[in-house]
Design an enzyme around this catalytic site. Structure first.
Site, mmCIF file in Angstrom:
data_model
loop_
_atom_site.group_PDB
_atom_site.id
_atom_site.type_symbol
_atom_site.label_atom_id
_atom_site.label_comp_id
_atom_site.label_asym_id
_atom_site.label_seq_id
_atom_site.Cartn_x
_atom_site.Cartn_y
_atom_site.Cartn_z
ATOM 1 C CD GLU A 197 -1.316 2.325 1.975
ATOM 2 O OE1 GLU A 197 -2.155 3.264 2.033
ATOM 3 O OE2 GLU A 197 -0.378 2.291 2.687
ATOM 4 C CG ASP A 244 -4.675 2.709 6.329
ATOM 5 O OD1 ASP A 244 -3.939 2.488 7.080
ATOM 6 O OD2 ASP A 244 -4.471 3.255 5.165
#
Length: 416
Positions: A197, A244
């Protein structure tokens, strides 16, 4: 042969499955109380689940391999009924020259019995497990070691409840034909731990979300058998819930509702948060007994009410109006899936945690009450979506909670 009646029946079946995907009942207060907190498994030094993730894990590194093996061992040893698969890709990055960096996504699923390929619709819970290449030695506890641990704990809690639910369905005489005719919906759980990511240099469309870009593309081209309920692996995702930057407690996190199409799911989260706070099941709450201590002892009922502190709201956007949906969106692993039509619930605070992309984003700077509360909330949402009411095991969850003191007492990543 006239196939029109068969086509109409097939279409009606799909519409039925779609319509009931959001029409599930609220989980009871008793079931909420049965959800275990992580306890010693989240100890940052030697906890079975969290501690092994709290290390640098840049894609392609030894740390990345070790953390991935931790995931594999957990599911294969603790949750053997879950299917574990991998999706691999390689890419060059702006800072690694001609070297092809490997990115390995871990996909774990648990399907209902009697289900066939292409018939299961998933609640897909997602977090990325890689860490940023700089600063050197960066841990990324909120980003996103803690969210990965939350999903592992949730999987373990949900596993037993799913087993009991499906066993009771079998005992009740649910047959394969009931699924085939759309009388019972195939609901499964999918947990995806994504690699790559983080940007290696500066966040751009090509230097970021390496793993999710590859996975979304492959899922789109992975087709199910003809006449399946879901055309491909991507369309099997009912809701893509991405966690997240979770785990900082002060200031309290605030999560906006980013997308109108999943505001229903956001509202479910907000309602569950409010119910958990109301039952004193959020240990980060300023009104939790562990925080108020002896302040209210010997105080009258009226004066106790005056002592109550203002309760934070993580999901503060519950009543967002229809004319406020053109606001900011944070770039993250959901983008390749959203571009292909997948419904997204993005659980990420705005503003970002104060430790974001700093050396201090480590285990010592996690607020463990907040981490535990996020774990319970995500588990509650999944249990409600999977319709596990009546199947949460109070006795086993109480045993797991032993050792937990509380069981006993828009921006650049990028903002658009």
């Amino acid at each position: 042969m006239n196939s029109r009646p068969l086509y109409i029946l097939y279409t009606l079946q799909i519409l039925l499955l779609v319509s009931v995907s959001r029409a599930y009942n609220d989980i009871s207060d008793e079931s909420l109380r049965a959800i275990p907190r992580p306890g010693p498994d989240f100890d940052i030094k030697d906890g079975k689940i969290l501690a092994p993730i709290l290390r640098p894990r840049v894609p392609g590194s030894e740390g990345s391999t070790a953390v991935r093996n931790h995931f594999i061992d957990f599911f294969r040893n603790d949750l053997p009924q879950w299917k574990v698969t991998f999706q691999n890709s390689t890419s060059k990055t702006p800072v690694t020259g001609d070297d092809e960096i490997p990115f390995i996504n871990v996909i774990t699923t648990r399907d209902p019995p009697w289900s066939n390929p292409g018939e299961v619709g998933y609640l897909t819970l997602v977090a990325h497990y890689d860490s940023k290449i700089s600063p050197d030695g960066f841990i990324g506890a909120t980003d996103s070691a803690a969210p990965c641990a939350m999903l592992m704990h949730a999987a373990r809690t949900l596993d037993g409840a799913l087993t009991r639910k499906w066993a009771s369905m079998r005992e009740a005489g649910i047959k394969q034909d009931d699924y085939d005719m759309g009388l019972e919906e195939h609901k499964g759980i999918q947990i995806i731990l994504l690699d790559g990511e983080e940007a290696f240099g500066t966040w751009t469309a090509t230097d970021s979300i390496y793993g999710s870009r590859s996975l979304a593309s492959e899922m789109e081209s992975t087709f199910h058998p003809a006449l399946s309920t879901y055309r491909n692996a991507l369309s099997s995702i009912h809701l893509f819930m991405l966690l997240d930057l979770l785990g900082e407690g002060s200031p309290a996190p605030t999560v906006p509702s980013y997308f109108k199409t999943t505001h229903w799911a956001y509202q479910k989260m907000a309602t569950l948060e409010d119910r958990l706070r109301g039952q004193s099941l959020f240990t980060s709450s300023p009104n939790h007994p562990s925080k108020r201590g002896t302040l209210s002892q010997g105080v009258s009922k009226d004066n106790k009410a005056k002592l109550k502190r203002k309760e934070p709201k993580w999901f503060y956007d519950l009543d967002k109006s229809n004319n406020r949906w053109m606001g900011g969106m944070i770039e993250d692993d959901h983008l390749p899936f959203m571009a292909r039509g997948v419904d997204i619930l993005h659980v990420i605070p705005a503003p970002f945690p104060t430790v974001w992309h700093k050396e201090v984003d480590d285990g010592e700077h996690l607020d463990m009450d907040t981490v535990g509360d996020w774990t319970v909330l995500v588990t509650a949402f999944a249990a409600e979506w999977l319709e596990l009411e009546g199947h949460m095991d109070k006795k086993s969850t109480d045993k797991r909670a032993i050792g937990d003191k509380h069981a006993q007492e828009i921006i650049s990543k990028t903002e658009l």
